[in-house]
Design an enzyme around this catalytic site. Structure first.
Site, PDB file in Angstrom:
ATOM      1  N   ASP A   1       0.842  -1.196   0.000  1.00  0.00           N
ATOM      2  CA  ASP A   1       0.000   0.000   0.000  1.00  0.00           C
ATOM      3  C   ASP A   1       0.878   1.247   0.000  1.00  0.00           C
ATOM      4  O   ASP A   1       1.448   1.611   1.020  1.00  0.00           O
ATOM      5  CB  ASP A   1      -0.916   0.023   1.219  1.00  0.00           C
ATOM      6  CG  ASP A   1      -1.868   1.211   1.162  1.00  0.00           C
ATOM      7  OD1 ASP A   1      -2.853   1.127   0.400  1.00  0.00           O
ATOM      8  OD2 ASP A   1      -1.608   2.234   1.834  1.00  0.00           O
TER       9      ASP A   1
ATOM     10  N   TYR B   1       4.025   9.632  -0.593  1.00  0.00           N
ATOM     11  CA  TYR B   1       4.984   9.024   0.342  1.00  0.00           C
ATOM     12  C   TYR B   1       6.424   9.203  -0.147  1.00  0.00           C
ATOM     13  O   TYR B   1       7.377   8.958   0.583  1.00  0.00           O
ATOM     14  CB  TYR B   1       4.682   7.528   0.576  1.00  0.00           C
ATOM     15  CG  TYR B   1       3.314   7.239   1.155  1.00  0.00           C
ATOM     16  CD1 TYR B   1       2.555   8.243   1.750  1.00  0.00           C
ATOM     17  CD2 TYR B   1       2.765   5.954   1.099  1.00  0.00           C
ATOM     18  CE1 TYR B   1       1.286   7.983   2.259  1.00  0.00           C
ATOM     19  CE2 TYR B   1       1.506   5.687   1.617  1.00  0.00           C
ATOM     20  CZ  TYR B   1       0.773   6.698   2.179  1.00  0.00           C
ATOM     21  OH  TYR B   1      -0.474   6.418   2.688  1.00  0.00           O
TER      22      TYR B   1
ATOM     23  N   LYS C   1      -1.984   6.186  -4.687  1.00  0.00           N
ATOM     24  CA  LYS C   1      -3.046   7.152  -4.393  1.00  0.00           C
ATOM     25  C   LYS C   1      -2.799   8.475  -5.105  1.00  0.00           C
ATOM     26  O   LYS C   1      -1.658   8.953  -5.167  1.00  0.00           O
ATOM     27  CB  LYS C   1      -3.125   7.379  -2.879  1.00  0.00           C
ATOM     28  CG  LYS C   1      -3.170   6.072  -2.083  1.00  0.00           C
ATOM     29  CD  LYS C   1      -3.391   6.267  -0.598  1.00  0.00           C
ATOM     30  CE  LYS C   1      -3.257   4.932   0.131  1.00  0.00           C
ATOM     31  NZ  LYS C   1      -1.903   4.677   0.655  1.00  0.00           N
TER      32      LYS C   1
ATOM     33  N   HIS D   1      -6.716   9.967  -2.618  1.00  0.00           N
ATOM     34  CA  HIS D   1      -6.101   9.925  -1.287  1.00  0.00           C
ATOM     35  C   HIS D   1      -6.936  10.654  -0.235  1.00  0.00           C
ATOM     36  O   HIS D   1      -7.098  10.158   0.892  1.00  0.00           O
ATOM     37  CB  HIS D   1      -4.689  10.522  -1.369  1.00  0.00           C
ATOM     38  CG  HIS D   1      -3.756  10.027  -0.329  1.00  0.00           C
ATOM     39  ND1 HIS D   1      -2.408   9.893  -0.549  1.00  0.00           N
ATOM     40  CD2 HIS D   1      -3.959   9.640   0.954  1.00  0.00           C
ATOM     41  CE1 HIS D   1      -1.823   9.428   0.557  1.00  0.00           C
ATOM     42  NE2 HIS D   1      -2.750   9.271   1.469  1.00  0.00           N
TER      43      HIS D   1
HETATM   44  N1  LIG Z   1      -4.974   6.824   3.157  1.00  0.00           N
HETATM   45  C1  LIG Z   1      -4.396   7.536   4.102  1.00  0.00           C
HETATM   46  O1  LIG Z   1      -4.662   8.737   4.228  1.00  0.00           O
HETATM   47  C2  LIG Z   1      -3.431   6.889   5.033  1.00  0.00           C
HETATM   48  C3  LIG Z   1      -3.076   7.527   6.240  1.00  0.00           C
HETATM   49  C4  LIG Z   1      -2.216   6.859   7.104  1.00  0.00           C
HETATM   50  C5  LIG Z   1      -1.720   5.607   6.774  1.00  0.00           C
HETATM   51  N2  LIG Z   1      -2.053   5.017   5.586  1.00  0.00           N
HETATM   52  C6  LIG Z   1      -1.547   3.678   5.214  1.00  0.00           C
HETATM   53  O2  LIG Z   1      -1.603   2.816   6.331  1.00  0.00           O
HETATM   54  C7  LIG Z   1      -0.302   2.321   6.631  1.00  0.00           C
HETATM   55  C8  LIG Z   1      -0.129   2.081   8.114  1.00  0.00           C
HETATM   56  O3  LIG Z   1      -0.420   3.227   8.851  1.00  0.00           O
HETATM   57  P1  LIG Z   1       0.609   3.911   9.840  1.00  0.00           P
HETATM   58  O4  LIG Z   1       1.969   3.780   9.314  1.00  0.00           O
HETATM   59  O5  LIG Z   1       0.082   5.258  10.128  1.00  0.00           O
HETATM   60  O6  LIG Z   1       0.435   3.122  11.201  1.00  0.00           O
HETATM   61  P2  LIG Z   1       0.581   1.660  11.822  1.00  0.00           P
HETATM   62  O7  LIG Z   1       0.830   0.650  10.804  1.00  0.00           O
HETATM   63  O8  LIG Z   1      -0.587   1.532  12.717  1.00  0.00           O
HETATM   64  O9  LIG Z   1       1.855   1.860  12.772  1.00  0.00           O
HETATM   65  C9  LIG Z   1       3.143   1.922  12.289  1.00  0.00           C
HETATM   66  C10 LIG Z   1       4.075   2.042  13.498  1.00  0.00           C
HETATM   67  O10 LIG Z   1       3.995   0.841  14.275  1.00  0.00           O
HETATM   68  C11 LIG Z   1       5.277   0.260  14.410  1.00  0.00           C
HETATM   69  N3  LIG Z   1       5.076  -1.196  14.366  1.00  0.00           N
HETATM   70  C12 LIG Z   1       4.679  -1.927  13.292  1.00  0.00           C
HETATM   71  N4  LIG Z   1       4.551  -3.219  13.611  1.00  0.00           N
HETATM   72  C13 LIG Z   1       4.885  -3.337  14.914  1.00  0.00           C
HETATM   73  C14 LIG Z   1       4.969  -4.444  15.810  1.00  0.00           C
HETATM   74  N5  LIG Z   1       4.664  -5.666  15.404  1.00  0.00           N
HETATM   75  N6  LIG Z   1       5.348  -4.199  17.093  1.00  0.00           N
HETATM   76  C15 LIG Z   1       5.656  -2.943  17.492  1.00  0.00           C
HETATM   77  N7  LIG Z   1       5.600  -1.864  16.698  1.00  0.00           N
HETATM   78  C16 LIG Z   1       5.226  -2.057  15.413  1.00  0.00           C
HETATM   79  C17 LIG Z   1       6.094   0.799  13.263  1.00  0.00           C
HETATM   80  O11 LIG Z   1       7.464   0.843  13.605  1.00  0.00           O
HETATM   81  P3  LIG Z   1       8.668   0.409  12.619  1.00  0.00           P
HETATM   82  O12 LIG Z   1       8.315   0.785  11.209  1.00  0.00           O
HETATM   83  O13 LIG Z   1       9.807   1.224  13.143  1.00  0.00           O
HETATM   84  O14 LIG Z   1       8.877  -1.054  12.805  1.00  0.00           O
HETATM   85  C18 LIG Z   1       5.523   2.208  13.126  1.00  0.00           C
HETATM   86  O15 LIG Z   1       6.078   3.084  14.076  1.00  0.00           O
HETATM   87  C19 LIG Z   1       0.608   3.398   6.046  1.00  0.00           C
HETATM   88  O16 LIG Z   1       1.923   2.933   5.856  1.00  0.00           O
HETATM   89  C20 LIG Z   1      -0.098   3.719   4.769  1.00  0.00           C
HETATM   90  O17 LIG Z   1       0.149   2.715   3.792  1.00  0.00           O
HETATM   91  C21 LIG Z   1      -2.909   5.643   4.735  1.00  0.00           C
END
Ligand SMILES: NC(=O)c1ccc[n+]([C@@H]2O[C@H](COP(=O)([O-])OP(=O)(O)OC[C@H]3O[C@@H](n4cnc5c(N)ncnc54)[C@H](OP(=O)(O)O)[C@@H]3O)[C@@H](O)[C@H]2O)c1
Ligand SMILES: *[C@@H]1O[C@H](CO)[C@@H](O)[C@H](O)[C@H]1NC(C)=O
Length: 376
Positions: free
Chosen positions: A119, A124, A149, A182
């Site tokens: 994704d 990004y 997106k 997006h």
């Molecule tokens: N459409 C939109 O507007 C939008 C907005 C936000 C996000 N997104 C999408 O959703 C994805 C995920 O969202 P997000 O990055 O905001 O949040 P997330 O996946 O909820 O959290 C990511 C964070 O959690 C940590 N983490 C991941 N797995 C872990 C585990 N097993 N144990 C402990 N910590 C862990 C990561 O650290 P490390 O990387 O350091 O391991 C990072 O700091 C994004 O990458 C993007 O593709 C889309």
């Protein structure tokens, strides 16, 4: 600012005209299907009985009753089927905030771990490195689900295809599996977040440009992100050639959005859970929740696995982001939660007032809250 409209949400899925020919075909198909089902059921029964006989003899079933503390669910879905018929993998690697020099490695580790869904997004600013990693991997392009997106500055219909072309070139591919708007926010071309009120109020012209990309074969599916119910209702009140295949939204322990989820299910719209662990701001607090810790302990899995499994069990795609190899591997292992554990987690997530992690309305200087207000 007027409040949310209370229209009855029209969401029409009829993409194929329901003419006589289709009805005839369907009748013929139904007969075939019945016969097929009968044979399939007999085969399953036969296999199950022989399995139990064999298993009992081999002693597999010993001690089962003692271990089954929960009623067991069958496996979680590995894919969902979209209106196009395409199957989208239920767990993806998210690559927002996956930096230069780390995102490529993360993609490679993910592919090795079994992920087949990435994704990403133009904004990004890492599509080139993602593309390079895909190129270097031995997994064929057609086995990978690639999402990108459309950024806010490219909503003008004539800007949509060039924006997609840029993402395609960077990713090193000639099609996307999914291209989504997006944000339901259009900025004027080349501006620094200057609102295009017309295209923000009515995204239909942008949507038509996306539909044209499907017809050209450059994208297989199109969808939206960060759309609330009134916005979905407004977009889908148009006579769409292709309805949105997904709505990618924030879903996590702090902001589980049960009403949006219910609405989406009723309207056969797949949700994708972003920031599923609470994003980098809240991931620690999420994983430390006592309810989650307890379930993890009971099941012998990690707190992150509890949460990610919960998302899939709710019926959404889940997009955890990590650049840490061990976590990337950990996050891919989803498992069906026992019904009572699932219910406990759902209750805990919906018991407190919802709290969003992601809301750029203020940062962008919007004269409205993108999630609360529409029309504005
Ligand atoms: N459409 C939109 O507007 C939008 C907005 C936000 C996000 N997104 C999408 O959703 C994805 C995920 O969202 P997000 O990055 O905001 O949040 P997330 O996946 O909820 O959290 C990511 C964070 O959690 C940590 N983490 C991941 N797995 C872990 C585990 N097993 N144990 C402990 N910590 C862990 C990561 O650290 P490390 O990387 O350091 O391991 C990072 O700091 C994004 O990458 C993007 O593709 C889309
Ligand atoms: C969607 O909302 C906009 C702004 O209120 C309106 O101009 C447009 O007609 C609406 N579209 C439909 C199909 O109702």
């Amino acid at each position: 600012m007027p409040s949310l409209p209370t229209t009855n949400y029209k969401y029409d899925y009829q993409l194929v005209p329901d003419d006589g020919e289709h009805v005839e075909k369907r009748r013929a198909n139904t007969k075939k299907r019945l016969l097929f089902h009968f044979v399939a059921v007999m085969a399953v029964l036969y296999a199950a009985f022989s399995g139990i006989r064999y298993g009992a003899r081999a002693g597999w079933l010993k001690g089962c009753a003692g271990k089954m503390r929960y009623s067991t669910k069958t496996q979680l879905p590995s894919h969902y089927t979209l209106p196009s018929g395409d199957k989208i993998p239920s767990v993806a690697l998210g690559v927002w905030q996956a930096g230069k020099g780390e995102v490529g490695q993360a993609v490679k580790v993910a592919l090795d771990a079994g992920y087949r869904h990435i994704d990403g997004a133009w904004i990004y600013r890492n599509e080139e490195e993602v593309g390079q990693a895909l190129k270097e991997s031995s997994v064929p392009r057609e086995e990978i689900w690639l999402t990108s997106k459309l950024w806010n500055t490219f909503h003008a219909p004539e800007d949509v295809e060039p924006a997609l072309d840029e993402s395609l070139a960077k990713l090193g591919t000639d099609y996307l599996d999914l291209y989504i708007i997006h944000w339901p926010v259009a900025f004027k071309k080349g501006s620094n977040n200057e609102l295009d009120e017309q295209l923000t109020a009515d995204p239909y012209p942008t949507w038509q440009a996306l539909e044209a990309l499907v017809d050209k074969g450059k994208v297989k599916n199109i969808g939206v992100s960060n759309f609330n119910i009134p916005r979905l209702a407004n977009l889908t009140a148009n006579n769409l050639k292709y309805r949105p295949a997904v709505n990618q939204v924030e879903l996590n322990f702090w902001n589980p959005q049960p009403d949006l989820l219910k609405w989406a299910k009723e309207h056969n719209l797949l949700l994708e859970a972003y920031s599923p662990l609470g994003s980098n701001k809240q991931v620690k607090e999420t994983l430390e929740r006592p309810e989650i810790q307890q379930i993890a302990k009971d099941l012998g899995i990690t707190p992150a696995q509890v949460i990610i499994s919960w998302h899939v069990q709710r019926g959404t795609v889940v997009l955890p982001k990590s650049v840490t190899p061990s976590r990337i591997q950990e996050n891919f292992k989803v498992t069906a939660l026992p019904d009572d554990a699932f219910a406990k987690l759902e209750a805990a997530a919906t018991a407190h007032p919802p709290q969003r992690v992601v809301n750029p309305s203020k940062n962008w200087g919007l004269p409205f809250d993108v999630f609360e207000d529409y029309p504005y």
